[in-house]
Each structure stands twice: as structure tokens, then as C-alpha cells.
Design a protein around this motif. Structure first.
Motif, PDB file in Angstrom:
ATOM      1  N   GLY A   1      58.945  82.580  -0.344  1.00  0.00           N
ATOM      2  CA  GLY A   1      59.723  82.913   0.842  1.00  0.00           C
ATOM      3  C   GLY A   1      58.799  83.282   1.982  1.00  0.00           C
ATOM      4  N   LEU A   2      59.173  82.863   3.169  1.00  0.00           N
ATOM      5  CA  LEU A   2      58.325  83.092   4.344  1.00  0.00           C
ATOM      6  C   LEU A   2      59.132  83.811   5.409  1.00  0.00           C
ATOM      7  CD1 LEU A   2      55.462  82.448   5.313  1.00  0.00           C
ATOM      8  CD2 LEU A   2      56.336  80.324   6.260  1.00  0.00           C
ATOM      9  N   VAL A   3      58.732  85.057   5.705  1.00  0.00           N
ATOM     10  CA  VAL A   3      59.399  85.814   6.762  1.00  0.00           C
ATOM     11  C   VAL A   3      58.742  85.458   8.092  1.00  0.00           C
ATOM     12  CG1 VAL A   3      59.946  88.116   7.647  1.00  0.00           C
ATOM     13  CG2 VAL A   3      59.949  87.686   5.200  1.00  0.00           C
ATOM     14  N   SER A   4      59.559  85.220   9.097  1.00  0.00           N
ATOM     15  CA  SER A   4      59.064  84.709  10.376  1.00  0.00           C
ATOM     16  C   SER A   4      57.990  85.592  10.981  1.00  0.00           C
ATOM     17  CB  SER A   4      60.227  84.600  11.373  1.00  0.00           C
ATOM     18  OG  SER A   4      61.199  83.744  10.854  1.00  0.00           O
ATOM     19  N   GLY A   5      56.907  84.943  11.462  1.00  0.00           N
ATOM     20  CA  GLY A   5      55.875  85.618  12.246  1.00  0.00           C
ATOM     21  C   GLY A   5      55.762  84.911  13.574  1.00  0.00           C
ATOM     22  N   SER A   6      54.570  84.859  14.127  1.00  0.00           N
ATOM     23  CA  SER A   6      54.384  84.108  15.362  1.00  0.00           C
ATOM     24  C   SER A   6      54.482  82.623  15.037  1.00  0.00           C
ATOM     25  CB  SER A   6      53.013  84.416  15.963  1.00  0.00           C
ATOM     26  OG  SER A   6      52.001  83.931  15.110  1.00  0.00           O
TER      27      SER A   6
END
Length: 348
Positions: A49-54
Motif C-alpha cells: 500500500g502506498l500513502v500519497s506523498g509528493s
């Protein structure tokens, strides 16, 4: 001439025993087929899972992970990602929203955790972190367990359930069969006792030793062998007891259809071995979906799932009640079928 006569007698003996012949030829094919489906598929890629960054860092990391073969799921909210991790939908969660990338591993399977961490460390190169405004200092945390969790800790709960189930099934089947072959059951049924009272009495007698066995296994695996234990010891006892009760009722039921101890052992490739493959000891992610559904009719699947939940994830009664209810349902159905099967001994 005498040798030929002896061989002829053995051949005729085997030809008369159709069940032995069927198991002799079909049981190895069944086990080999199951092994083909379980181990024949490709190893599943970690789900991350990838939580939004830049925008720049997220796109770069996501692209690298996908090129490495990982399955990516995006989450706008960190809490949404943590919920997916707790529910087992993903193997690891990468949060790129802070000053430093943060990885949270699900942690119950050391092999999956190691594979996920390796892919993430490979994707989070210093230049990728710098382009996203991060200082590149990676933070790693575990939702369950720790980096010290061994492979035995991971599949130990399944073995606890498997060995308890196997030995209770074998001993219950042989013991109940001996009651019948020695004439004890026949003499008992000659009295006014009812069939359900016979089944209840045998379950009560065997059940006492089942309870002792469940307690001994639970204590030995956690206190002596030092298996990883995050949840309640009493819940572990309860799961073991229900699993053993299911094996007890199943063993006594199948013993009704066996003529001797050898025929009880013949049930092992048909009843025990398939449950080993579908118990969670091996990953079934590479197996076809319709084949995975077979696990839903196997008691050991529910017992192993509850044991892993208690021992590895620290789950409580609210999380494993469905597994316990299914095990109790299996025991009830097997006991009722056993009452009906006793009809061929005597109609009451």
C-alpha cells in the motif's frame, strides 16, 4: 507351487477389498494433484500500500515497485491504509507523507516481510527520497511480531492445530472401532440405551483426554518451545479444544465405516492430507480461486486461522468467533451423523 498358491490367495484377498484397491491407486494421485496445484503456481508478489506523498516521489517509487513485480494499492488517507494492513489486504504500507519514508510491515510471515522490505528499500533510493523532499532516513515498523520473528513462529500455530487434530482423529477412530470389533458396542446397544446417549457417552469419555491434550499442547508450545504468543492463552486453549472436538467426532464417525485399524489409517490420505495443504501452512495465492474454495469445507482451515489470529495477531474473541462457531458446527454435524450411522448396529 506353494508360493504360487500363497500369491494367488493374496491377490484374491486384495481383489475382494475394493476400498483398499481404490486407495492404493487413487490416494497417491490425489496427493500429487494437490501438491501440483499448491506448489505449481508462481510465487505471488508482495502487495504494498502506498500513502500519497509528493507527486514526483510517489510516481517514481510506485513505478519502481511495479517494475519489481509488486502489486500497488494507493491510499489518500493513512488511516485507510492502516485499516487495509490490519485486515490483511496488503503486506506492507509505505507512507511518503512525512519528512522521512515510513514502512509498516504486516509481520506475521517473515518471508513476505523480508520480500516486501527488500523491494521497498530497492525502490527508495537516496535520489528518489531527495526529489520528494525527504532526508532518506528510512523508518521501519511492524504491525505484528518483529524482525526477530522466525519461520517456526510463523507456521507454528498451524502445526499446533494440525498435530492435535491428527492424533485425536487417529486415536478416536481406532478406539471407537475397537469398541465395535470386540463386541462391546454391540452388547451396549442390546440395552435400552439410545443411540445419541451412546455417542454422547463416548464423546464425554474421550473428550476428557481431549481437553487434557489441548491444555498440554497449548502449554508446551508457548512455555517450553517459546512460540510467539501475542494473544490470550485461554483463547488458544479454547481453539485447541474445539479443533480436537471436531477431530474426535470426525474420527468416531468414520470409524463406523471401517472394518479394522488398517482401514482407519486408509482415511488419512483422504481426510488429513488435503487439510494440511489448505490449512494455511502453504500460500494458496497462486492457486485458482475455485480450488481455494475447497478450504471452506475443511475444519483445520478454520482452526489454523483462529490459532494464527490469537498467537500472531493477538486477536480476541470478537475477531475469531466465526472460526469457533464453524468448528462447533462441524462437531455437531459429525456427532449427529454418527448417531444416524449407528442405525446399522441397531434401530432405536
Amino acid at each position: 507351487m506353494r508360493t504360487r498358491a500363497l500369491a494367488y490367495r493374496i491377490i484374491r484377498q486384495f481383489l475382494r477389498d475394493k476400498r483398499t484397491l481404490a486407495l492404493l491407486f487413487l490416494a497417491p494421485l490425489l496427493v500429487l494433484t494437490l501438491m501440483h496445484f499448491v506448489f505449481g503456481g508462481s510465487s505471488p508478489a508482495p502487495s504494498i500500500g502506498l500513502v500519497s506523498g509528493s507527486g514526483a516521489s510517489q510516481a517514481s517509487v510506485s513505478e519502481r515497485l511495479q517494475q519489481a513485480g509488486a502489486t500497488i494499492r494507493g491510499y489518500a488517507d493513512p488511516e485507510e491504509g492502516e485499516t487495509a494492513l490490519e485486515q490483511g489486504d496488503i503486506d506492507a504500507l509505505l507512507d511518503l507523507g512525512g519528512a522521512a519514508p515510513r514502512i509498516t510491515l504486516e509481520g506475521t510471515d517473515p518471508a513476505v516481510s523480508k520480500a516486501s522490505l527488500g523491494l521497498l528499500q530497492q525502490a527508495l533510493s537516496p535520489d528518489t527520497a531527495a526529489s520528494g523532499g525527504m532526508d532518506g532516513k528510512l523508518q521501519v515498523a511492524y504491525l505484528h511480531g518483529s524482525a526477530a520473528l522466525s519461520s517456526f513462529d510463523s507456521f507454528g500455530p498451524v502445526l499446533v492445530g494440525l498435530f492435535g487434530f491428527f492424533f485425536v482423529f487417529l486415536l478416536a477412530g481406532v478406539s471407537f472401532l475397537r469398541e465395535r470389533t470386540t463386541g462391546t458396542l454391540e452388547r451396549l446397544l442390546a440395552t435400552p440405551i439410545r443411540r445419541w446417549e451412546v455417542v454422547a457417552g463416548y464423546l464425554g469419555g474421550f473428550g476428557l483426554f481431549t481437553l487434557l491434550q489441548a491444555a498440554l499442547i497449548a502449554w508446551y508450545s508457548t512455555s517450553v518451545l517459546g512460540l510467539y504468543m501475542e494473544g490470550s492463552f485461554w483463547l488458544l486453549m479454547l481453539v485447541n479444544l474445539l479443533l480436537a472436538l471436531t477431530a474426535l467426532t470426525l474420527g468416531t464417525l468414520l470409524s463406523t465405516y471401517a472394518g479394522n485399524e488398517f482401514q482407519i489409517i486408509q482415511f488419512i490420505p483422504l481426510v488429513i492430507v488435503p487439510q494440511v495443504f489448505f490449512s494455511g501452512l502453504f500460500s494458496l495465492d497462486a492457486m485458482n480461486e475455485w480450488l481455494r474454495q475447497l478450504s471452506l469445507v475443511m475444519p483445520l482451515y478454520y482452526g489454523a486461522d483462529a490459532l494464527k489470529g490469537v498467537m500472531l495477531r493477538g486477536e480476541g474473541l470478537a475477531s475469531i468467533w466465526l472460526d469457533l462457531a464453524v468448528l462447533f458446527g462441524f462437531s455437531l454435524v459429525f456427532a449427529l451423523l454418527n448417531v444416524l450411522a449407528l442405525k446399522k448396529q441397531r434401530s432405536i
